[in-house]
Write an enzyme that holds these catalytic residues in place. Structure first.
Site, mmCIF file in Angstrom:
data_model
loop_
_atom_site.group_PDB
_atom_site.id
_atom_site.type_symbol
_atom_site.label_atom_id
_atom_site.label_comp_id
_atom_site.label_asym_id
_atom_site.label_seq_id
_atom_site.Cartn_x
_atom_site.Cartn_y
_atom_site.Cartn_z
ATOM 1 N N ALA A 121 0.264 -1.759 -0.319
ATOM 2 C CA ALA A 121 0.404 0.146 0.383
ATOM 3 C C ALA A 121 0.598 1.811 -0.067
ATOM 4 O O ALA A 121 1.762 1.506 0.636
ATOM 5 C CB ALA A 121 -1.058 0.169 0.927
ATOM 6 N N ASP A 122 -0.134 2.236 -0.451
ATOM 7 C CA ASP A 122 0.832 3.982 -0.315
ATOM 8 C C ASP A 122 0.312 4.583 0.062
ATOM 9 O O ASP A 122 -1.247 4.348 -1.026
ATOM 10 C CB ASP A 122 2.033 3.661 -1.728
ATOM 11 C CG ASP A 122 3.114 4.694 -1.133
ATOM 12 O OD1 ASP A 122 3.765 4.665 -0.718
ATOM 13 O OD2 ASP A 122 2.361 6.129 -2.028
ATOM 14 N N THR A 123 0.544 5.978 0.793
ATOM 15 C CA THR A 123 -0.367 6.680 0.830
ATOM 16 C C THR A 123 -0.011 8.137 -0.064
ATOM 17 O O THR A 123 1.200 8.682 0.353
ATOM 18 C CB THR A 123 -1.118 7.022 2.334
ATOM 19 O OG1 THR A 123 -2.103 5.855 2.681
ATOM 20 C CG2 THR A 123 -1.933 7.828 3.006
ATOM 21 N N MET A 164 0.635 3.394 -1.735
ATOM 22 C CA MET A 164 0.818 4.596 -0.926
ATOM 23 C C MET A 164 0.355 4.588 -0.419
ATOM 24 O O MET A 164 0.060 3.724 0.118
ATOM 25 C CB MET A 164 2.587 4.565 -1.656
ATOM 26 C CG MET A 164 2.896 5.955 -1.006
ATOM 27 S SD MET A 164 4.199 5.728 -2.216
ATOM 28 C CE MET A 164 4.571 6.835 -1.492
ATOM 29 N N GLN A 165 0.644 5.965 0.104
ATOM 30 C CA GLN A 165 -0.325 7.351 0.349
ATOM 31 C C GLN A 165 -0.037 8.643 0.494
ATOM 32 O O GLN A 165 0.694 8.155 0.120
ATOM 33 C CB GLN A 165 -1.004 7.127 2.017
ATOM 34 C CG GLN A 165 -1.746 7.358 2.744
ATOM 35 C CD GLN A 165 -1.556 8.046 3.861
ATOM 36 O OE1 GLN A 165 -0.894 7.270 4.679
ATOM 37 N NE2 GLN A 165 -2.666 7.602 4.677
#
Length: 225
Positions: free
Chosen positions: A84-86, A93-94
């Site tokens: 994941a990423d943000t 992400m993320q």
């Protein structure tokens, strides 16, 4: 579909304590393996494209590492790799998006202070991606979600304390929303809180089911916002 009730294993490709906590809250048991990639070398104009590319790069790096381990040896049930990423835009992400600009982790104290002061009394968007790869079949399913975060005014002394603790340098956008110093100044979250924290529960659950059912294929990315 909790892990204890299913016949598959999970590898979480993240060292993020928030993501580990969210996945545990979902009822899953998992092992952790992190990816050693140069995130700064991966550039995209759109935040959703960036977080997607980063999650895919993490998955590729971890799968390469797995070839030199015995983790998958003699494992009869399917094994799923979750990356994941943000990103905080204008704010996981993320990535975080602030005023149309993608913000990742700040490089120094001045940039960290500039980031956080920019959120004070304003708002930012958070874009987070999830990629679930079935290591047995090769099936890979990905998607992304977004949320908006609105802030009260953040006092300078709180910003100084956050920087002294080194918190801004650990997260995209420079602001860890669940931190005790930050949380009182969050006015509202429009969207899923777990998306802001780094791992959307609903999206992850959906992608797990799809990765288990779908034959091997290239990653498909969906907007779940």
């Amino acid at each position: 579909m909790a892990a204890a009730e299913s016949s598959f294993k999970i590898i979480l490709g993240s060292s993020s304590m928030a993501r580990q906590r969210i996945l545990a809250e979902m009822g899953y048991e998992f092992t952790i393996m992190t990816a050693d990639i140069d995130e700064k070398s991966i550039r995209k104009e759109k935040p959703e494209d960036l977080v997607t590319a980063l999650a895919e790069a993490k998955a590729i790096a971890i799968m390469a590492r797995l070839q030199h381990t015995d983790i998958l040896k003699n494992v009869a049930c399917p094994t799923l790799l979750i990356t994941a990423d943000t990103d905080l835009c204008g704010l996981f992400m993320q990535v975080v998006v602030y005023k149309g600009t993608i913000r990742e982790k700040p490089c120094n104290e001045d940039e960290a202070r500039e980031f956080i002061k920019g959120y004070s009394g304003g708002h930012a968007a958070v874009v987070g991606s999830v990629l679930v790869t079935n290591l047995n079949s090769g099936a890979s399913k990905g998607g992304w979600e977004s949320a908006e975060v609105y802030f009260h005014d953040i006092p300078n002394e709180v910003i100084d304390s956050l920087i002294d603790e080194g918190i801004p340098f650990k997260v995209a956008g420079g602001l860890m929303l669940e931190h005790p110093l930050t949380l009182p100044f969050v006015d509202a979250v429009i969207g899923a809180t777990d998306t802001v924290m780094g791992l959307s529960k609903s999206l992850t659950e959906k992608l797990i089911e799809e990765a288990l059912c779908q034959p091997g294929s290239s990653p498909r990315v969906q907007n779940m916002s």
